[in-house]
Write a protein that holds these residues in place. Structure first.
Motif, short mmCIF file in Angstrom:
data_model
loop_
_atom_site.label_atom_id
_atom_site.label_comp_id
_atom_site.label_asym_id
_atom_site.label_seq_id
_atom_site.Cartn_x
_atom_site.Cartn_y
_atom_site.Cartn_z
N TYR A 13 -5.95 6.63 2.51
CA TYR A 13 -5.02 5.91 2.93
C TYR A 13 -4.96 5.80 4.47
O TYR A 13 -5.01 4.44 5.17
N PHE B 12 0.78 -1.33 0.14
CA PHE B 12 0.00 -0.03 -0.01
C PHE B 12 0.87 1.18 -0.13
O PHE B 12 0.81 2.21 -0.80
N TYR C 74 -8.09 3.69 5.34
CA TYR C 74 -7.59 2.12 5.24
C TYR C 74 -6.91 1.77 6.39
O TYR C 74 -7.41 0.53 6.96
N PHE D 278 -7.64 1.60 -4.05
CA PHE D 278 -5.95 2.23 -4.20
C PHE D 278 -5.62 2.27 -5.73
O PHE D 278 -4.81 3.03 -6.29
N GLN E 161 -10.45 -3.23 -1.75
CA GLN E 161 -9.37 -2.38 -1.58
C GLN E 161 -8.65 -2.16 -2.48
O GLN E 161 -7.89 -1.05 -2.53
#
Length: 590
Positions: free
Chosen positions: A237, A67, A240, A302, A298
């Motif tokens: 971010y 990530f 998450y 992203f 997810q």
């Protein structure tokens, strides 16, 4: 692990040096410092971390996972492009230094391996971005103040969540780093709520979003290119990290953001204000992906972060060139610029098709992943129309609104009527920046596997995701084209009513005056109370001083009182002075 340097270090060093260098040398250093982040984070092995102490607590300033790597890659690239665009758009060295500080603190936030480091860089990010807004002066100063206040409130709520988490777990570390807690996310029942609201300011939750269209149209056009990228995407971010397993409420908020932002954008005539509302709308898809949870959603969230930074940066660059060359912000004062500015019109068209999710462009790929996850990996919800579920419908409606908004933008700015006078197209530096980003918008739209390779999960593998995703299937392409057709028809139907529409009020029309007058009355009340206390204290002090200096005279002037009562009056006066001084001190501190 020793021997690694967090990527924010060279960027912040460049920011510190840039004001003292020549304009060309300073911006060249900025481009190199940010561009170097891309190969650096790509080559560092996943799982690398730099453990240290921050304010006496265990902290990780450089945590490399799939990530953070994705965020670092796109932050570094768009940072370099933004500096080049700044140089070409006559931005001052100090402004670009603030922008680099903003980039560096954002990198610090997304590579943090603990909540303490994240909130530390989160707050620095708010400071540097506020300075970037303020530097332009004029109307940007008030907008920057409101921006700072709202982000201060959001950061305070997030800090409260972090402290609550520490009390529950005894550590600030993420669950994914050595020494961290067994479970990811924020512990307890209160911390996630505080974090959801606090981060919700950054991502533009409905009701907490008005700072976005209020701030981003105000500063220098090059500043807007940076602003449109880092705050909201770092917020995704953070969302998450706070909700690694998803949240139903967050998912539906994302769907509502997609519709609300696109609708409000359609009402705007100021180019950068229109684009700002579309940040909220597009971030809604990312927030929905985070809220859905699971590998497919997810990865989609992203992927959309990555793509959105490209096409939204390109849109602000194209709009910035128009402002730079014409001096006009309003679509009502433009028209026919495609013949005068073909390169800028072409760059805008690529970005518009990308953000709208038209087949062949990068937005079509990432938006499709999130919509697919809303169907296959999320609840049906209260509204089901045929084979379409509630959240899925919201995201599709947001897609139609996006097409309508950018048809309006392109129609009035570039393709309708003729522009009165001659105007130059983008200069060389602006052209290089826009062409580079436009090429990636097309590249990742055509070669979707290149985008998939950057994602934290393989969305094409049934062993990884609940439903394997394939971009160019017939139903998916038909869906993309259908949204475009509906957008075209929708704009044709509302074009005339929209042309006579003035500025549509938002929630800040209510809370800005309320905050102003409430603060004003609070200040007046405090100052008047202080003045009243001051008058009483001064009067009491004079009385006490008179008693102390000439007790006999005072005794003689008091008829019918004995010495005991005189001493009592003196003691009362002194006591009154002490009390009043204490009250005055308390009021001053408060």
């Amino acid at each position: 692990m020793d021997g690694v340097v967090p990527p924010f270090v060279p960027v912040l060093l460049a920011a510190a040096l840039l004001p003292f260098l020549g304009r060309k040398a300073g911006h060249a250093l900025g481009v190199l410092a940010t561009a170097a982040v891309v190969p650096y984070v790509w080559l560092v092995d996943e799982g690398v971390y730099l453990q240290t102490k921050l304010f006496g607590f265990d902290a990780v300033l450089f945590n490399v996972d799939s990530f953070s790597v994705l965020m670092g890659l796109i932050f570094g690239f768009i940072g370099a492009v933004g500096v080049l665009y700044s140089y070409a758009s006559d931005a001052e060295n100090v402004q670009t230094a603030f922008a680099l500080g903003y980039v560096g603190t954002s990198l610090g936030a997304v590579f943090a391996g603990d909540w303490l480091s994240l909130i530390f860089f989160w707050e620095l990010m708010a400071v540097t971005s506020t300075l970037l807004v303020w530097h332009y002066g004029g109307r940007a100063v008030r907008a920057g103040f409101r921006y700072a206040v709202l982000h201060g409130i959001g950061g305070t709520l997030l800090l409260g969540a972090v402290i609550w988490h520490f009390v529950e777990t005894g550590t600030f570390l993420f669950g994914s780093v050595p020494g961290g807690p067994e479970t990811a996310g924020l512990a307890g029942s209160v911390a996630p709520i505080l974090a959801g609201i606090g981060i919700g300011v950054n991502v533009g939750f409905i009701g907490l979003h008005a700072w976005l269209p209020d701030t981003y149209p105000r500063p220098h056009v090059a500043a807007s290119v940076f602003l449109c990228v880092f705050t909201t995407k770092t917020g995704v971010y953070g969302m998450y990290r706070a909700f690694p397993d998803g949240s139903v409420a967050v998912a539906y908020m994302g769907g509502l953001m997609a519709v609300f932002g696109a609708t409000m954008a359609l009402f705007q005539n100021d180019m950068r204000r229109l684009l700002s509302y579309h940040i909220q709308s597009q971030v809604g898809y990312m927030v929905a992906g985070v809220g859905i949870g699971g590998a497919l959603a997810q990865a989609g969230a992203f992927a959309h972060v990555f793509n959105h930074i490209l096409y939204k940066g390109l849109l602000f660059m194209a709009a910035g060139v128009v402002v730079y060359r014409t001096g006009e912000e309003s679509l009502k004062k433009l028209g026919g610029l495609a013949s005068e500015m073909p390169l800028t019109a072409g760059a805008f068209s690529v970005a518009a098709l990308s953000i709208a999710g038209f087949p062949g462009f990068n937005g079509f790929v990432s938006k499709g992943i999130v919509i697919s996850a809303s169907h296959y990996a999320f609840e049906k919800g209260p509204v089901v129309v045929g084979d379409f579920y509630t959240l899925e419908l919201l995201l599709l409606i947001g897609g139609v609104g996006t097409f309508m908004s950018f048809i309006k933008f392109g129609y009035y700015a570039f393709f309708h009527g003729t522009y009165d006078g001659s105007v130059k197209d983008a200069n060389r530096g602006q052209s290089v920046a826009m062409v580079a980003v436009a090429a990636l918008c097309v590249f990742y739209g055509v070669f979707d596997t290149a985008l998939f390779a950057l994602l934290p999960f393989d969305v094409t593998s049934k062993s990884v995701v609940a439903h394997a995703y394939h971009t160019y299937t017939v139903p998916h392409v038909v869906e993309g084209v259908a949204l475009a057709v509906l957008g075209l028809v929708g704009f044709a139907l509302v074009k005339k009513p929209l042309s006579g529409l003035g500025r549509v009020p938002d929630v800040d029309n209510a809370y800005n005056p309320l905050s102003f007058y409430a603060t004003r009355y609070l200040v007046v009340a405090v100052t008047e109370l202080y003045a009243a206390v001051d008058r009483v204290v001064v009067a009491a002090a004079k009385s006490a001083a008179g008693v102390v200096r000439s007790p006999a005279a005072t005794a003689g002037s008091v008829v019918g009182r004995d010495r005991v009562s005189l001493r009592a009056d003196t003691s009362a006066s002194i006591l009154l002075v002490v009390v009043m001084l204490t009250v005055a001190l308390a009021v001053t501190v408060l």
